[in-house]
Design a protein around this motif. Structure first.
Motif, PDB file in Angstrom:
ATOM      1  N   ARG A  67     -12.952  -1.847  -5.750  1.00  0.00           N
ATOM      2  CA  ARG A  67     -12.011  -2.592  -4.920  1.00  0.00           C
ATOM      3  C   ARG A  67     -11.582  -1.726  -3.747  1.00  0.00           C
ATOM      4  O   ARG A  67     -11.273  -0.550  -3.910  1.00  0.00           O
ATOM      5  CB  ARG A  67     -10.780  -2.984  -5.742  1.00  0.00           C
ATOM      6  N   TRP A 121      -8.889 -10.379  -3.696  1.00  0.00           N
ATOM      7  CA  TRP A 121      -9.100 -10.057  -5.102  1.00  0.00           C
ATOM      8  C   TRP A 121      -9.668 -11.271  -5.819  1.00  0.00           C
ATOM      9  O   TRP A 121      -9.026 -12.318  -5.911  1.00  0.00           O
ATOM     10  CB  TRP A 121      -7.788  -9.632  -5.741  1.00  0.00           C
ATOM     11  N   TRP A 144      -0.638  -5.489  -7.247  1.00  0.00           N
ATOM     12  CA  TRP A 144      -0.288  -4.105  -6.934  1.00  0.00           C
ATOM     13  C   TRP A 144      -1.500  -3.314  -6.477  1.00  0.00           C
ATOM     14  O   TRP A 144      -1.388  -2.412  -5.650  1.00  0.00           O
ATOM     15  CB  TRP A 144       0.360  -3.443  -8.142  1.00  0.00           C
ATOM     16  N   TYR A 145      -2.678  -3.653  -6.992  1.00  0.00           N
ATOM     17  CA  TYR A 145      -3.889  -2.946  -6.586  1.00  0.00           C
ATOM     18  C   TYR A 145      -4.471  -3.483  -5.281  1.00  0.00           C
ATOM     19  O   TYR A 145      -5.423  -2.905  -4.755  1.00  0.00           O
ATOM     20  CB  TYR A 145      -4.959  -3.085  -7.674  1.00  0.00           C
ATOM     21  N   ALA A 202      -4.709  -0.937  -2.755  1.00  0.00           N
ATOM     22  CA  ALA A 202      -5.249   0.333  -3.229  1.00  0.00           C
ATOM     23  C   ALA A 202      -6.770   0.260  -3.325  1.00  0.00           C
ATOM     24  O   ALA A 202      -7.376  -0.815  -3.352  1.00  0.00           O
ATOM     25  CB  ALA A 202      -4.665   0.687  -4.600  1.00  0.00           C
ATOM     26  N   VAL A 221      -9.781   1.058  -5.822  1.00  0.00           N
ATOM     27  CA  VAL A 221      -9.946   1.179  -7.267  1.00  0.00           C
ATOM     28  C   VAL A 221     -11.384   1.589  -7.565  1.00  0.00           C
ATOM     29  O   VAL A 221     -12.325   0.980  -7.063  1.00  0.00           O
ATOM     30  CB  VAL A 221      -9.608  -0.135  -7.987  1.00  0.00           C
ATOM     31  N   ALA A 274      -6.906   4.657  -9.221  1.00  0.00           N
ATOM     32  CA  ALA A 274      -6.356   3.845  -8.131  1.00  0.00           C
ATOM     33  C   ALA A 274      -5.775   4.793  -7.089  1.00  0.00           C
ATOM     34  O   ALA A 274      -4.920   5.623  -7.404  1.00  0.00           O
ATOM     35  CB  ALA A 274      -5.289   2.886  -8.645  1.00  0.00           C
ATOM     36  N   GLU A 318      -4.095   5.081  -3.093  1.00  0.00           N
ATOM     37  CA  GLU A 318      -3.434   4.335  -2.021  1.00  0.00           C
ATOM     38  C   GLU A 318      -3.468   5.152  -0.740  1.00  0.00           C
ATOM     39  O   GLU A 318      -2.718   6.120  -0.593  1.00  0.00           O
ATOM     40  CB  GLU A 318      -1.993   4.033  -2.399  1.00  0.00           C
ATOM     41  N   ARG A 356      -2.360   6.832  -7.451  1.00  0.00           N
ATOM     42  CA  ARG A 356      -1.423   5.890  -8.047  1.00  0.00           C
ATOM     43  C   ARG A 356      -1.631   5.699  -9.531  1.00  0.00           C
ATOM     44  O   ARG A 356      -0.696   5.407 -10.269  1.00  0.00           O
ATOM     45  CB  ARG A 356      -1.521   4.540  -7.335  1.00  0.00           C
ATOM     46  N   GLU A 357      -2.867   5.806  -9.995  1.00  0.00           N
ATOM     47  CA  GLU A 357      -3.104   5.597 -11.419  1.00  0.00           C
ATOM     48  C   GLU A 357      -4.414   6.248 -11.817  1.00  0.00           C
ATOM     49  O   GLU A 357      -5.387   6.231 -11.074  1.00  0.00           O
ATOM     50  CB  GLU A 357      -3.127   4.105 -11.747  1.00  0.00           C
ATOM     51  N   GLY A 365       2.236   0.707 -10.656  1.00  0.00           N
ATOM     52  CA  GLY A 365       1.701  -0.627 -10.898  1.00  0.00           C
ATOM     53  C   GLY A 365       2.579  -1.507 -11.765  1.00  0.00           C
ATOM     54  O   GLY A 365       2.327  -2.697 -11.907  1.00  0.00           O
TER      55      GLY A 365
END
Length: 354
Positions: free
Chosen positions: A176, A182, A227-228, A231, A233, A248, A250, A259-260, A351
């Motif tokens: 992503r 999305w 939220w993604y 970002a 991914v 993830a 950003e 972020r993750e 997230g």
């Protein structure tokens, strides 16, 4: 001012208030993922024309507690006051109504995130500290080998031949990028794969990670894609296409934020997966010409490994945007939650912001 919970008739002026108050394009879409939102949205109405001039919204969450248990939390968001109605104590009055409703609902604590903490201290909220690290990205000399949005058969075709899967290097795939609409979750990129890795990473000895939201299927299906959406991914995959890690990122002006990160901490190749995702972070930092990478992740040996692979001379800093207050729990429980956050063990993922 007349204070009450919102009705469908309030929605146009409620959204107009938020449009005036916030530069946050995701606010309304995220709010609309909550089917019971209006019953938990407290509004102040102008007595002359009935417009919404103040708002406080909250939604229930299950959080990891300080002792390996689970707490029920009220996540507060969308707090706004029209400029012409400020200075009248509307936020404090609306927060009081929201907290009373949380208590009736069985909430143990209330949680929010803000850049203006002084607004909330008189309502019993106190900040908690989350450690983070910033630094220049380390040099990266190897080429970027990430696969960009391959078809399912393309991923299989690129895998090593029979008998080599266990030794084949982890491959990182771009799943992503910001600005790309999305789509529905797919078999090649399903939320269940990420959820399993997130759950495996988001534990501590004795139970769930303190402060972390216990994500439901609905969160993954409806909120996480929102939220993604801003970002990048990436998934790390074994030779057979199994997702063994995800990341993830950003991108922003002057900084690339991690972020993750999701990895099965018990997996034999967990370190290799982290190394592959760290290399992807460095390539994306170079792509964006980012002079700084920010890593905000819970404390763990694999987090240390990721930091060592990505940051050159990291500098410690603290995120102080989170705030907590007791509802039905005692203040000691909130204090212990705050202590776990300061130690890097307790953690709330971006997230899961309301």
């Amino acid at each position: 001012m007349h204070l009450r919970t919102a009705t469908p008739d309030d929605v146009p002026s409620l959204y107009a208030l938020w449009d005036r108050a916030f530069d946050a394009p995701l606010m309304v879409p995220v709010y609309e993922t909550d089917d019971g939102r209006l019953d938990r949205t407290h509004v102040a109405l102008d007595p002359l024309d009935g417009r919404v001039v103040g708002s406080v919204y909250w939604t229930p969450r299950e959080l990891g507690g300080p002792d390996g248990d689970t707490l029920r939390a009220g996540g507060v968001a969308n707090v706004a006051t029209a400029p012409e109605a400020r200075g009248r104590g509307l936020v404090r009055a609306l927060l009081a109504r929201a907290v009373e409703q949380m208590e009736r609902d069985g909430a143990d604590v209330a949680l929010l995130f803000t850049g203006t903490p002084d607004v909330y201290r008189s309502s019993g909220f106190e900040t908690f500290d989350v450690p983070l690290l910033r630094g220049a990205p380390r040099p990266v000399d190897d080429p970027d080998t990430a696969v960009s949005d391959p078809a399912d058969d393309a991923l299989a075709a690129s895998a090593p031949g029979p008998g080599t899967e266990g030794d084949a290097p982890v491959q990182v795939r771009t799943d992503r990028l910001p600005g790309v609409p999305w789509p529905a979750w797919s078999a090649a990129f399903g939320w269940e794969q990420l959820a399993g890795l997130h759950g495996a990473f988001d534990v501590v000895p004795g139970g769930p990670r303190p402060l972390a939201t216990r994500r439901t299927a609905e969160h993954w299906e409806r909120r996480i894609p929102l939220w993604y959406s801003g970002a990048e991914v990436f998934t790390a995959r074994a030779a057979d296409g199994e997702v063994v890690g995800y990341l993830a990122l950003e991108p922003g002006p002057g900084v690339l934020k991690v972020r993750e990160l999701g990895v099965d901490l018990t997996a034999e190749r967990a370190g290799e997966v982290v190394d592959a995702l760290a290399r992807t972070t460095l390539h994306r930092a170079r792509h964006h010409d980012s002079p700084v990478v920010e890593v905000r992740l819970p404390a763990h040996a694999l987090t240390d490994r990721f930091v060592a692979a990505t940051l050159d001379a990291p500098v410690a800093d603290t995120d102080t945007t989170g705030m907590l207050r007791p509802v039905r729990a005692g203040s000691d429980a909130v204090d212990r939650l705050r202590d776990t956050a300061a130690a890097g063990v307790g953690f709330h993922w971006p997230g899961d912001y309301v």
